[in-house]
Design an enzyme around this catalytic site. Structure first.
Site, PDB file in Angstrom:
ATOM      1  N   ASP A   1      -2.972 -10.852   6.588  1.00 33.30           N
ATOM      2  CA  ASP A   1      -3.832  -9.977   5.806  1.00 33.30           C
ATOM      3  C   ASP A   1      -4.642 -10.915   4.895  1.00 33.30           C
ATOM      4  OD1 ASP A   1      -4.771  -7.585   4.441  1.00 33.30           O
ATOM      5  OD2 ASP A   1      -3.385  -8.130   2.833  1.00 33.30           O
TER       6      ASP A   1
ATOM      7  N   ASP B   1      -6.701  -9.668   1.564  1.00 29.32           N
ATOM      8  CA  ASP B   1      -6.660  -9.254   0.155  1.00 29.32           C
ATOM      9  C   ASP B   1      -5.233  -9.173  -0.344  1.00 29.32           C
ATOM     10  OD1 ASP B   1      -9.480  -8.878  -0.368  1.00 29.32           O
ATOM     11  OD2 ASP B   1      -9.381  -7.180   1.000  1.00 29.32           O
TER      12      ASP B   1
ATOM     13  N   ASP C   1       0.882  -8.253   1.860  1.00 32.32           N
ATOM     14  CA  ASP C   1       1.324  -7.928   0.501  1.00 32.32           C
ATOM     15  C   ASP C   1       1.437  -6.426   0.293  1.00 32.32           C
ATOM     16  OD1 ASP C   1      -1.357  -7.129  -1.512  1.00 32.32           O
ATOM     17  OD2 ASP C   1      -1.644  -7.753   0.555  1.00 32.32           O
TER      18      ASP C   1
END
Length: 203
Positions: A17, A19, A173
């Site tokens: 990922d 961001d 995250d």
């Protein structure tokens, strides 16, 4: 939080990922959301932000419209929010443990990015983190029909790097992203254990 982020011995391909995983963009994204939502009379709290992390901007705007019973064009809301984010993208910091791992495995294992963000801003963030040259493949919001927590983003990334999903390790995250990785049958790694997450801080 002083232990090292590691690649799982079973992994034959790595998917990241962006961001909040490669780049600590979350404080910048949060302020952009909060300030834009305020213009529309919406209190965009940190728990609300955390619940939509990984969701494309337009989808989030549609959710806000319905949740708060507001009358606005989601496309216009998203445009303003993304513009605010882009204006402050220079404040984005790399997530060092993840960036170190990317540099370590660049050229050793096939790698791709899978993000709920838009392609143009995603490449900008990767450039800001100093890892743009490490990635040939990026799956963005425009590339899939079903977004996280649906596994389509990560399954598409696995196809691009030609690695069986079960042999892919995903670094994430967000809750939606971790769910997506698990749904894809991949090795899911939560990177928030390796760095300090400070979403509400001013940037």
């Amino acid at each position: 939080m002083n232990y090292k982020l590691e690649v799982d011995p079973r992994a034959r391909g790595l998917i990241f990922d962006i961001d909040g995983t490669i780049c600590d963009t979350m404080p910048v994204h949060y302020i952009a959301w909060r300030d834009t939502a305020k213009e529309y009379g919406i209190d965009f709290t940190i728990p609300l932000f955390e619940s939509v992390t990984g969701m494309p901007a337009l989808e989030t705007c549609q959710l806000l419209k319905e949740k708060f019973n507001k009358n606005f064009a989601p496309e216009e809301f998203a445009r303003i929010k993304e513009l605010r984010y882009e204006e402050n993208i220079h404040k984005v910091k790399p997530v060092e443990p993840v960036v170190e791992l990317i540099h370590e495995y660049h050229g050793k294992l096939p790698m791709a990015c899978g993000t709920g963000g838009y392609r143009r801003l995603a490449w900008m963030a990767l450039e800001k983190a100093g890892v743009k040259e490490c990635f040939e493949h990026l799956v963005a919001a425009e590339d899939v029909t079903h977004h996280k927590p649906d596994p389509e983003t990560f399954l598409t990334a696995a196809k691009l790097i030609q690695v069986n999903p079960a042999d892919c390790q995903v670094f994430e995250d967000g809750k939606l992203g971790l769910q997506a990785a698990e749904s894809a049958g991949m090795i899911a790694t939560d990177v928030t254990k390796y760095y300090e997450v400070t979403i509400g801080r001013e940037v």
